[in-house]
Design an enzyme around this catalytic site. Sequence first.
Site, PDB file in Angstrom:
ATOM      1  N   CYS A 277       0.833  -1.208   0.000  1.00  0.00           N
ATOM      2  CA  CYS A 277       0.000   0.000   0.000  1.00  0.00           C
ATOM      3  C   CYS A 277       0.870   1.261   0.000  1.00  0.00           C
ATOM      4  CB  CYS A 277      -0.911  -0.041   1.226  1.00  0.00           C
ATOM      5  SG  CYS A 277      -1.788   1.462   1.593  1.00  0.00           S
TER       6      CYS A 277
ATOM      7  N   CYS B 115       0.013   3.831   2.562  1.00  0.00           N
ATOM      8  CA  CYS B 115       0.445   3.357   3.890  1.00  0.00           C
ATOM      9  C   CYS B 115       1.905   3.726   4.150  1.00  0.00           C
ATOM     10  CB  CYS B 115       0.286   1.841   4.009  1.00  0.00           C
ATOM     11  SG  CYS B 115      -1.412   1.261   3.918  1.00  0.00           S
TER      12      CYS B 115
END
Length: 111
Positions: free
Chosen positions: A32, A35
């Site tokens: 991600c 993230c």
Amino acid sequence: MLQEINDNNFHELIIESHSNKPILVDFWAPWCTPCRTLSEVLEEILDEYKEKVLFFKLNVDKNPTVSSQYGIRSIPTIIFFKNGQKQNIHIGIASKKDIRNKINILLTEKK
């Protein structure tokens, strides 16, 4: 660096924590990109709050039980805990200012 937690130790470290410090849990995954961006932001403010707040991260791919229990559908997601109770949630990228504001609210609440 944020401490990694998992399905096995989440309850002990977060819910049954005997710390009077607020706890921030970053729900993330290695693939991600947002993230990773949020992780950098958290790392930048970690030193500022390390004496007042506990910081953890939980890989949602490796820990489906806790992720499911908290209804994590999008990452990154940050859940803020105090006294073992979920107090606030942030989904998506957050600025240092946004995270500081949420942490400061937890630090000033008497609960």
